[in-house]
Design a protein around this motif. Structure first.
Motif: not given
Length: 185
Positions: A123-138, A162-171
């Motif tokens: 959910a946090s990753i999707e919110a981050l990607n949505a903010s990038l697409r929409e120019g949001g300030e999140q 953004y997405q989850k990395s294979k090792s559990g972190g962030v990519a």
């Protein structure tokens, strides 16, 4: 002075800092070859690894043909910095940041920065990607700035995702056009 005092760690730190600032200036250019951006990031990670007493492991595995593509200066370093700031667990004995590159079938270059740190929820990753697409300030200023510079230079369809990395972190994937460097860049 560091050499005279036989302090190899300080010599390494000063070299990394001078390389970092030299590439940061890049003779006033806003767009540089990916290989130069990776050297800049390597200098930054050398400094961070000294700061964190050797627990950070950084690698870049980008195919030779991609090293000449154009990238906005100071693109990868802020993303790697976010890995360290947000992904590094306080009790960590080891932390890995990896930069890789590939070319998609559409001819787009994709540079991925990933870590094995704390990670984020879907959910946090999707919110981050949505903010990038929409120019949001999140999202933070650095990430927003990197994304907007890529979109302004190369157009829609390029930028960060953004997405989850294979090792559990962030990519984070950096999508760029696969254009070779012109000699006067």
């Amino acid at each position: 002075m560091a050499r005279a005092d036989d302090n190899p760690e300080l010599v390494r730190l000063v070299r990394a800092m001078s390389q970092f600032y030299r590439i940061c200036l890049s003779q006033g250019k806003d767009v540089i070859p990916l290989g130069e951006e990776l050297r800049f990031t390597d200098s930054y990670m050398t400094i961070q690894n000294i700061r964190y007493a050797g627990i950070i492991h950084y690698s870049a595995d980008v195919p030779e043909p991609l090293l000449g593509i154009l990238i906005p200066k100071i693109t990868i370093q802020p993303l790697v910095e976010n890995c360290v700031l947000h992904g590094l667990k306080s009790e960590a004995k080891s932390f890995h940041v990896r930069v890789t590159g590939r070319v998609e079938e559409e001819g787009r270059a994709v540079i991925t920065v990933q870590d094995d740190g704390n990670g984020m929820s879907e959910a946090s990753i999707e919110a981050l990607n949505a903010s990038l697409r929409e120019g949001g300030e999140q999202i933070g200023f650095g990430v927003r700035n990197v994304h907007q510079r890529i979109v302004l230079l190369f157009g829609e369809g390029y930028g960060l995702r953004y997405q989850k990395s294979k090792s559990g972190g962030v990519a984070v994937e950096i999508r760029l056009p696969k254009e070779e460097v012109e000699r006067d860049v």
